[in-house]
Scaffold this motif. Structure first.
Motif, short mmCIF file in Angstrom:
data_model
loop_
_atom_site.label_atom_id
_atom_site.label_comp_id
_atom_site.label_asym_id
_atom_site.label_seq_id
_atom_site.Cartn_x
_atom_site.Cartn_y
_atom_site.Cartn_z
N ASP A 221 35.85 11.69 -12.53
CA ASP A 221 36.82 12.63 -13.10
C ASP A 221 36.91 12.47 -14.61
N GLY A 224 33.80 14.04 -16.16
CA GLY A 224 33.90 15.50 -16.18
C GLY A 224 34.87 15.98 -17.24
N SER A 387 31.75 26.64 -15.47
CA SER A 387 32.15 25.24 -15.55
C SER A 387 31.31 24.31 -14.67
N ASN A 388 30.92 24.78 -13.50
CA ASN A 388 30.23 23.90 -12.55
C ASN A 388 28.72 24.02 -12.60
N VAL A 444 27.63 14.48 -12.74
CA VAL A 444 28.71 15.49 -12.83
C VAL A 444 28.25 16.81 -12.23
N SER A 448 29.92 18.50 -9.04
CA SER A 448 30.62 19.78 -9.20
C SER A 448 30.11 20.81 -8.20
#
Length: 450
Positions: A221, A224, A387-388, A444, A448
């Protein structure tokens, strides 16, 4: 390798502090003000902060420096920068431009919500202690049709007008107002929050790490949060770096910017979590911290209406400082690649982004049943794709491109202004970029997607 673009007419930052404030503004956004306190609340407070700082150096500084160096070396937008060094890699820059475009289309919708709440705070409409009532108020806003689109348009117009002014007269000038104003307000709010009765537990929770709380989940987390908080992988720092003069100390700037971003995030945590603890709210309340939890906190606080107005002005400043960088990424592409003038590119792109933002807004209301990806409307789809997928993929390819294709030796030469500056961490940075960065970002990326 192709000849580097030496466009003598290209705009440049008027000062070093102007660039640092603008780049810091790009990094400091809504994520610092709600996501960092929320992530800290969710992941054990001080444990998360400690891991965040470590990863900030290992990954944040590393990618920040790589993007700025690439931008200044080529003096071009994200696509042009990659293509100038290796022609068949232009598409990597395209990922960043597309990410910035998609993010701004829905980010402007959220900016509109902030504007609406600023108006509500000025009118006293938020002076409500019941979180459930505030939750219903927020739900009514985002599920509406005319009002959220109207405020989305106002926010986009404000962004457009700043970018129209150019680098010196628009972005740099506004950043010299937005960023100091943001710092002053967040410091005042943090002091007020920390002096509330019962705030001590919140301060301890944020600043004293409980090492037993550090888990793989906390580390991932934090990784990210660092990556997305610093506006990495979307071409912002490449674009801003392209307006730098050749005598700028890039390693110094690439160190200051992440530290400012983290300082704001930490102050946001001190502004939010002590107050949340003082009034017995849940510290891991997510996005609702801004629009539901914190208004309820202000309603119970002496001079709460004043601090509520200050808070939403602060959030608006943070949102605008990021949105102008996202629009500038797209404008720089249109100016460099398609030879539009700044005025035409800015107005045209602003209008297109406003129109694309409309279905993002409606996806919380009348178009809630329209899904682009399984279970995701326009807003959530654009957010997920940008974002992912686009951001981590862009960051991963940046590490590979600068570290292995262009070469860290050439990047270090550019970073040190041809060897004129001392860069003591050059060897460490090279190792982190070539080996640590790709692995961390790949983790990440995979997480994700899962």
């Amino acid at each position: 390798m192709a000849n580097i673009n030496q466009n003598q007419d290209r705009e440049q930052w008027g000062s070093k502090i102007g660039f640092i404030l603008a780049a810091s503004g790009s990094a400091v956004g809504l994520g610092n003000l709600w996501k960092f306190p929320y992530m800290a609340g969710k992941n054990g407070g001080g444990a998360f902060v400690l891991v965040y700082f470590i990863i900030l150096f290992l990954v944040g500084f590393t990618l920040m420096l790589a993007e700025i160096v690439l931008g200044r070396h080529t003096q071009l937008n994200a696509i042009g920068a990659y293509r100038t060094i290796r022609k068949n890699f232009a598409w990597v820059g395209g990922l960043g431009v597309l990410a910035g475009f998609l993010i701004l289309s829905f980010y402007s919708v959220v900016g509109g919500w902030v504007l609406n709440y600023l108006v509500k705070s000025l009118s006293g409409a938020l002076n409500i202690m019941d979180a459930e009532v505030l939750g219903n108020m927020f739900g009514e806003l985002i599920s509406g049709t005319t009002i959220p689109i109207f405020y989305h348009g106002l926010f986009m117009l404000a962004t457009l007008l700043i970018v129209l002014g150019g680098i010196g007269g628009g972005i740099e000038k506004s950043s010299k107002i937005l960023m100091p104003g943001l710092f002053i307000m967040i410091i005042i709010l943090a002091i007020r929050s920390m002096t509330l009765a019962g705030a001590t537990e919140g301060i301890k929770y944020l600043l004293i790490p409980d090492f037993s709380k550090i888990t793989i989940g906390v580390i991932l987390d934090a990784l990210g949060q660092v990556f997305f908080s610093l506006s990495l992988g979307m071409g912002c720092m490449i674009t801003y770096g392209s307006y730098l003069s050749k005598d700028t100390n890039i390693p110094q700037s690439a160190t200051i910017i992440p530290l400012i971003d983290t300082g704001v995030a930490l102050l946001a945590g001190l502004a939010v979590l002590p107050a949340v603890f003082a009034f017995g709210f849940e510290p891991s309340a997510g996005p609702g911290l801004i629009f539901i939890t914190f208004p309820a906190v202000f309603a119970q606080m002496p001079l709460g209406s004043f601090f509520a107005v200050m808070f939403f002005v602060l959030v608006l400043f943070a949102a605008l400082s990021s949105s102008i960088s996202l629009l500038e990424v797209c404008v720089a592409y249109a100016v460099d690649e398609w030879k539009f003038n700044r005025k035409s590119a800015t107005i045209g792109l602003g209008l297109i982004l406003f129109l694309i933002g409309i279905p993002c807004s409606l996806s919380f209301g009348p178009w809630a049943d329209i899904h682009i990806l399984p279970g995701k409307g326009f807003f959530d789809t654009f957010d997920f794709v940008a974002s992912n997928i686009l951001l981590p993929l862009g960051g991963l390819l940046l590490c590979i491109f600068v570290g292995w294709i262009w070469g860290t030796d050439k990047a270090i030469k550019e970073a040190t202004n041809g060897g004129k500056l001392e860069f003591k961490l050059a060897g460490v940075w090279s190792f982190l970029l070539k080996y640590v960065g790709p692995v961390a970002i790949a983790i990440v990326f995979i997480r994700s997607l899962i």
